[in-house]
Design an enzyme around this catalytic site. Structure first.
Site, PDB file in Angstrom:
ATOM      1  N   CYS A  97    -104.790-133.422 -83.891  1.00 61.57           N
ATOM      2  CA  CYS A  97    -103.198-133.847 -83.290  1.00 61.57           C
ATOM      3  C   CYS A  97    -103.572-134.588 -81.843  1.00 61.57           C
ATOM      4  O   CYS A  97    -104.476-133.887 -80.980  1.00 61.57           O
ATOM      5  CB  CYS A  97    -102.275-133.005 -83.207  1.00 61.57           C
ATOM      6  SG  CYS A  97    -100.464-133.668 -82.550  1.00 61.57           S
ATOM      7  N   ASN A 145     -97.413-117.398 -84.077  1.00 62.53           N
ATOM      8  CA  ASN A 145     -98.659-116.986 -84.802  1.00 62.53           C
ATOM      9  C   ASN A 145     -99.820-116.967 -84.077  1.00 62.53           C
ATOM     10  O   ASN A 145    -100.133-118.103 -83.511  1.00 62.53           O
ATOM     11  CB  ASN A 145     -98.737-117.710 -86.162  1.00 62.53           C
ATOM     12  CG  ASN A 145     -97.512-117.439 -87.108  1.00 62.53           C
ATOM     13  OD1 ASN A 145     -97.582-116.432 -87.550  1.00 62.53           O
ATOM     14  ND2 ASN A 145     -97.062-118.707 -87.625  1.00 62.53           N
ATOM     15  N   GLY A 193    -100.786-132.360 -87.359  1.00 60.53           N
ATOM     16  CA  GLY A 193    -100.668-133.664 -86.687  1.00 60.53           C
ATOM     17  C   GLY A 193     -99.280-133.881 -86.428  1.00 60.53           C
ATOM     18  O   GLY A 193     -98.243-133.218 -86.826  1.00 60.53           O
ATOM     19  N   GLU A 194     -98.879-135.160 -85.828  1.00 60.61           N
ATOM     20  CA  GLU A 194     -97.712-135.500 -85.478  1.00 60.61           C
ATOM     21  C   GLU A 194     -97.409-136.525 -86.409  1.00 60.61           C
ATOM     22  O   GLU A 194     -97.562-137.745 -86.143  1.00 60.61           O
ATOM     23  CB  GLU A 194     -97.402-135.993 -83.899  1.00 60.61           C
ATOM     24  CG  GLU A 194     -96.169-136.602 -83.528  1.00 60.61           C
ATOM     25  CD  GLU A 194     -94.947-136.016 -83.877  1.00 60.61           C
ATOM     26  OE1 GLU A 194     -94.837-134.844 -83.618  1.00 60.61           O
ATOM     27  OE2 GLU A 194     -94.291-136.559 -84.792  1.00 60.61           O
ATOM     28  N   SER A 210     -89.149-129.818 -83.094  1.00 65.95           N
ATOM     29  CA  SER A 210     -89.641-128.524 -82.496  1.00 65.95           C
ATOM     30  C   SER A 210     -89.520-128.383 -81.015  1.00 65.95           C
ATOM     31  O   SER A 210     -90.047-129.079 -80.238  1.00 65.95           O
ATOM     32  CB  SER A 210     -91.382-129.021 -82.591  1.00 65.95           C
ATOM     33  OG  SER A 210     -91.929-128.845 -83.694  1.00 65.95           O
ATOM     34  N   LEU A 211     -88.193-127.961 -80.787  1.00 63.92           N
ATOM     35  CA  LEU A 211     -87.698-127.553 -79.578  1.00 63.92           C
ATOM     36  C   LEU A 211     -88.393-126.711 -78.759  1.00 63.92           C
ATOM     37  O   LEU A 211     -88.919-127.045 -77.572  1.00 63.92           O
ATOM     38  CB  LEU A 211     -86.174-127.253 -79.713  1.00 63.92           C
ATOM     39  CG  LEU A 211     -85.605-127.510 -78.504  1.00 63.92           C
ATOM     40  CD1 LEU A 211     -85.465-128.753 -77.940  1.00 63.92           C
ATOM     41  CD2 LEU A 211     -83.883-126.865 -78.988  1.00 63.92           C
ATOM     42  N   HIS A 212     -88.465-125.506 -78.956  1.00 64.04           N
ATOM     43  CA  HIS A 212     -89.147-124.453 -78.436  1.00 64.04           C
ATOM     44  C   HIS A 212     -88.842-123.946 -76.853  1.00 64.04           C
ATOM     45  O   HIS A 212     -89.185-123.017 -76.391  1.00 64.04           O
ATOM     46  CB  HIS A 212     -90.628-124.556 -78.370  1.00 64.04           C
ATOM     47  CG  HIS A 212     -91.202-125.064 -79.823  1.00 64.04           C
ATOM     48  ND1 HIS A 212     -90.818-124.108 -80.658  1.00 64.04           N
ATOM     49  CD2 HIS A 212     -91.975-125.913 -80.232  1.00 64.04           C
ATOM     50  CE1 HIS A 212     -91.485-124.940 -81.922  1.00 64.04           C
ATOM     51  NE2 HIS A 212     -92.159-125.760 -81.424  1.00 64.04           N
ATOM     52  N   CYS A 250     -97.659-121.116 -89.495  1.00 65.51           N
ATOM     53  CA  CYS A 250     -97.178-122.420 -88.665  1.00 65.51           C
ATOM     54  C   CYS A 250     -98.342-122.353 -87.242  1.00 65.51           C
ATOM     55  O   CYS A 250     -98.501-121.487 -86.783  1.00 65.51           O
ATOM     56  CB  CYS A 250     -96.001-122.077 -88.024  1.00 65.51           C
ATOM     57  SG  CYS A 250     -94.766-122.580 -89.270  1.00 65.51           S
ATOM     58  N   CYS A 309    -100.443-124.295 -80.017  1.00 68.05           N
ATOM     59  CA  CYS A 309    -100.768-124.621 -81.106  1.00 68.05           C
ATOM     60  C   CYS A 309    -102.062-124.903 -81.294  1.00 68.05           C
ATOM     61  O   CYS A 309    -102.799-125.433 -80.473  1.00 68.05           O
ATOM     62  CB  CYS A 309    -100.003-126.009 -81.592  1.00 68.05           C
ATOM     63  SG  CYS A 309    -100.522-126.789 -82.996  1.00 68.05           S
ATOM     64  N   CYS A 343     -99.633-129.426 -77.500  1.00 64.65           N
ATOM     65  CA  CYS A 343     -98.752-128.428 -77.494  1.00 64.65           C
ATOM     66  C   CYS A 343     -99.562-126.917 -77.104  1.00 64.65           C
ATOM     67  O   CYS A 343    -100.570-126.742 -77.731  1.00 64.65           O
ATOM     68  CB  CYS A 343     -97.772-128.014 -78.485  1.00 64.65           C
ATOM     69  SG  CYS A 343     -96.951-129.558 -78.791  1.00 64.65           S
ATOM     70  N   GLU A 359    -105.997-129.266 -93.388  1.00 63.26           N
ATOM     71  CA  GLU A 359    -105.521-127.999 -94.205  1.00 63.26           C
ATOM     72  C   GLU A 359    -104.287-128.311 -94.872  1.00 63.26           C
ATOM     73  O   GLU A 359    -103.401-129.199 -94.373  1.00 63.26           O
ATOM     74  CB  GLU A 359    -105.327-126.872 -93.306  1.00 63.26           C
ATOM     75  CG  GLU A 359    -107.047-126.209 -93.122  1.00 63.26           C
ATOM     76  CD  GLU A 359    -107.099-125.261 -92.329  1.00 63.26           C
ATOM     77  OE1 GLU A 359    -108.133-124.274 -92.167  1.00 63.26           O
ATOM     78  OE2 GLU A 359    -106.434-124.855 -91.255  1.00 63.26           O
ATOM     79  N   SER A 400     -91.392-132.757 -89.647  1.00 64.53           N
ATOM     80  CA  SER A 400     -91.135-131.987 -88.453  1.00 64.53           C
ATOM     81  C   SER A 400     -91.719-132.518 -87.258  1.00 64.53           C
ATOM     82  O   SER A 400     -92.983-133.216 -87.397  1.00 64.53           O
ATOM     83  CB  SER A 400     -91.760-130.555 -88.366  1.00 64.53           C
ATOM     84  OG  SER A 400     -91.700-129.860 -87.111  1.00 64.53           O
ATOM     85  N   CYS A 420     -96.907-127.448 -97.653  1.00 64.57           N
ATOM     86  CA  CYS A 420     -96.857-127.686 -96.046  1.00 64.57           C
ATOM     87  C   CYS A 420     -97.937-128.645 -95.998  1.00 64.57           C
ATOM     88  O   CYS A 420     -99.201-128.395 -96.292  1.00 64.57           O
ATOM     89  CB  CYS A 420     -96.876-126.654 -95.247  1.00 64.57           C
ATOM     90  SG  CYS A 420     -97.176-127.047 -93.362  1.00 64.57           S
TER      91      CYS A 420
HETATM   92  N1  SAH Z   1     -96.415-131.837 -84.945  1.00 63.31           N
HETATM   93  C1  SAH Z   1     -95.279-131.480 -85.588  1.00 63.31           C
HETATM   94  C2  SAH Z   1     -95.415-130.957 -87.006  1.00 63.31           C
HETATM   95  C3  SAH Z   1     -96.469-129.853 -87.217  1.00 63.31           C
HETATM   96  S1  SAH Z   1     -96.371-128.354 -86.485  1.00 63.31           S
HETATM   97  C4  SAH Z   1     -94.570-130.783 -84.593  1.00 63.31           C
HETATM   98  O1  SAH Z   1     -94.997-130.248 -83.906  1.00 63.31           O
HETATM   99  O2  SAH Z   1     -93.246-130.598 -85.031  1.00 63.31           O
HETATM  100  C5  SAH Z   1     -95.205-127.404 -87.231  1.00 63.31           C
HETATM  101  C6  SAH Z   1     -94.280-126.520 -86.516  1.00 63.31           C
HETATM  102  O3  SAH Z   1     -95.082-125.348 -86.384  1.00 63.31           O
HETATM  103  C7  SAH Z   1     -93.909-126.996 -85.143  1.00 63.31           C
HETATM  104  O4  SAH Z   1     -92.395-126.447 -85.181  1.00 63.31           O
HETATM  105  C8  SAH Z   1     -94.756-126.016 -84.265  1.00 63.31           C
HETATM  106  O5  SAH Z   1     -94.221-126.351 -82.829  1.00 63.31           O
HETATM  107  C9  SAH Z   1     -94.861-124.979 -84.893  1.00 63.31           C
HETATM  108  N2  SAH Z   1     -96.200-124.257 -84.455  1.00 63.31           N
HETATM  109  C10 SAH Z   1     -97.069-124.900 -83.660  1.00 63.31           C
HETATM  110  N3  SAH Z   1     -98.025-123.714 -83.443  1.00 63.31           N
HETATM  111  C11 SAH Z   1     -97.380-122.419 -83.646  1.00 63.31           C
HETATM  112  C12 SAH Z   1     -97.801-121.121 -83.644  1.00 63.31           C
HETATM  113  N4  SAH Z   1     -99.041-120.744 -83.187  1.00 63.31           N
HETATM  114  N5  SAH Z   1     -96.949-120.247 -83.997  1.00 63.31           N
HETATM  115  C13 SAH Z   1     -95.681-120.476 -84.559  1.00 63.31           C
HETATM  116  N6  SAH Z   1     -95.347-121.830 -84.731  1.00 63.31           N
HETATM  117  C14 SAH Z   1     -96.052-122.926 -84.399  1.00 63.31           C
HETATM  118 FE1  SF4 Z   2     -99.292-131.542 -82.439  1.00 67.31          FE
HETATM  119 FE2  SF4 Z   2     -97.079-130.260 -83.452  1.00 67.31          FE
HETATM  120 FE3  SF4 Z   2     -99.337-128.978 -82.593  1.00 67.31          FE
HETATM  121 FE4  SF4 Z   2     -97.990-129.931 -80.724  1.00 67.31          FE
HETATM  122  S1  SF4 Z   2     -97.170-128.501 -82.367  1.00 67.31           S
HETATM  123  S2  SF4 Z   2    -100.000-130.067 -80.990  1.00 67.31           S
HETATM  124  S3  SF4 Z   2     -97.256-132.031 -82.128  1.00 67.31           S
HETATM  125  S4  SF4 Z   2     -99.231-130.387 -84.428  1.00 67.31           S
END
Ligand code: SAH
Ligand code: SF4
Length: 406
Positions: A142, A338, A207-208, A261-263, A381, A149, A146, A122, A239, A135
């Site tokens: 991936c 989200n 993806g990463e 992506s710290l979180h 996201c 995600c 996480c 997508e 990212s 984006c």
């Molecule tokens: N894999 C990379 C880039 C893609 S994700 C990464 O993890 O950075 C892009 C961003 O969306 C990242 O910061 C990710 O942590 C965040 N993200 C993933 N799932 C999400 C969700 N359900 N709600 C909000 N942000 C999310």
């Molecule tokens: Fe992969 Fe980024 Fe989603 Fe983590 S947040 S599963 S690294 S796409």
């Protein structure tokens, strides 16, 4: 739960293009691979440079989709190229336009090797008045998992080719009319007012990206080529979930902006949210950020922090976040979680996000909350997941359900 807001369908004149079977595309290639393809088509060595320059401009400045349009290329060569190659972009399976103007494309890629099913990815376009952000995805699915995600739950994973990454930019430009002289789509979707409709690229789709390092780097070289797509590297952001050994190399070889992506601010929690943390813990990640080539106040690193109710959203977390980032030229991006079907998490209460943001604000970070966009079409996201069986009939382009302007 995802709010059920009616979405507008694709433009009435939208017809998914059909990919020519078997022939490789020249759209999305690097200069070197374009020259190789021309050479394979019989272009003599002494003409290669000139032909490559001609095609480069047609593909990346004019955005042509047929060799016939290349009027300064001889007819013979045009027909030879058309025999061997196409200028196809990834195939569009579905196009959706959110009521806020966000556009999401479900794309199908050619099958490779032993793939039983054509993989799907997508790509999302987020228009604002003064900018348009695309984006893009770097992998199908991936390998990382996480827990918050959606993409991480997808089984099929493979790296995208350079042309599949660049192809997302080309098709977005096709669909929103971002080529010289092209018409805007007549579906009423919001577009930025400036001449350029795509001003920023974020590698924040599926993806990463640092696990597909070479292809993503080459694709960003094509995107930033001054005689082609001409995106400034300062308007391209990669990212990463924290692939520490590749961060410095990315800065040196690609030199785009960086988002992390710290979180979570404690390893124990980050180990569960972003399992890669067990390999590269927070201290190592932040050290790599401090040493990121070119990092400075005008070139800050963005730290993404998804707001999960009762998990990472306390004010103590906020204070620890500010303390951890002290000394790193940083922006903080608080992302309201989200939701997606089946997730165990909830988005923090708005009041809590505001309190959290206030702590961050007081520490000198401006407007840190990212407004969710395209939630109604699962384009926000972390909501991206491409398995087509997930696509409910209601998510596919259908009759126009809503005409409210964005
Ligand atoms: N894999 C990379 C880039 C893609 S994700 C990464 O993890 O950075 C892009 C961003 O969306 C990242 O910061 C990710 O942590 C965040 N993200 C993933 N799932 C999400 C969700 N359900 N709600 C909000 N942000 C999310
Ligand atoms: Fe992969 Fe980024 Fe989603 Fe983590 S947040 S599963 S690294 S796409």
């Amino acid at each position: 739960m995802v709010a059920v807001i009616p979405t507008r369908a694709a433009s009435p004149d939208f017809e998914p293009p059909v990919m020519a079977a078997g022939k490789p595309t020249l759209a999305g290639l690097t200069r070197a691979r374009l020259a190789d393809a021309l050479s394979a088509a019989g272009v003599p060595a002494k003409q290669l440079r000139m032909r490559e320059t001609q095609l480069w401009k047609w593909i990346y400045i004019s955005g042509v989709t047929s060799f016939d349009a290349m009027t300064d290329v001889s007819k013979d060569l045009r027909s030879r190229l058309a025999e061997l190659y196409t200028l196809d972009r990834p195939e569009i399976v579905a196009e959706q336009v959110s009521i806020d103007g966000t556009r999401k494309w479900l794309l199908r890629l050619p099958k490779r090797g032993h793939e039983v099913k054509a993989p799907e990815i997508e790509c999302v376009y987020i228009p604002e008045e003064d900018r348009g952000t695309l984006c893009i995805s770097s992998q199908v699915g991936c390998t990382l998992t996480c827990t918050f995600c959606h993409t991480g739950t997808q089984k099929l994973v493979r790296n995208l080719e350079v042309e599949e990454i660049v192809g997302q930019i080309l098709l977005a430009k096709d669909r929103i009319g971002d080529w010289p002289g092209a018409a805007a789509p007549n579906d009423g979707g919001l577009l930025p007012t400036g001449e350029r409709k795509i001003t920023n690229i974020v590698l924040m789709g599926m993806g990463e990206p640092l696990y597909n390092f070479d292809n993503v780097r080459d694709a960003m070289d094509v995107a930033s080529d001054g005689e082609g797509l001409s995106m400034s590297k300062r308007r391209i952001t990669l990212s990463t979930s924290g692939v520490v050994p590749e961060i410095g190399r990315w800065g040196e070889e690609a030199g785009t902006m960086l988002a992390i992506s710290l979180h979570a601010v404690r390893d124990e929690l980050r180990d569960t949210l972003v399992p890669l943390n067990r390999k590269y813990p927070i201290a190592e990640l932040l050290e790599a950020c401090r040493n990121y080539p070119g990092v400075s106040n005008p070139r800050r690193i963005t730290f993404e922090y998804v707001m999960l109710k009762g998990v990472n959203d306390s004010l103590a977390d906020a204070r620890e976040l500010v303390r951890l980032l002290a000394g790193i030229p940083a922006k903080i991006n608080l992302i309201p979680f989200n939701p997606w079907p089946g997730t165990q998490y909830e988005c923090s209460e708005w009041a809590q996000i505001e309190k959290f943001a206030e702590v961050v604000n007081k520490a000198g970070y401006a407007s840190p909350v990212r407004t969710p966009r395209g939630r109604d079409i699962l384009a926000a996201c972390g909501q991206l997941k491409s398995e087509s069986q997930r696509q409910r009939a209601s998510e596919r382009p259908g009759p126009v359900a809503d005409t409210g302007g964005a």
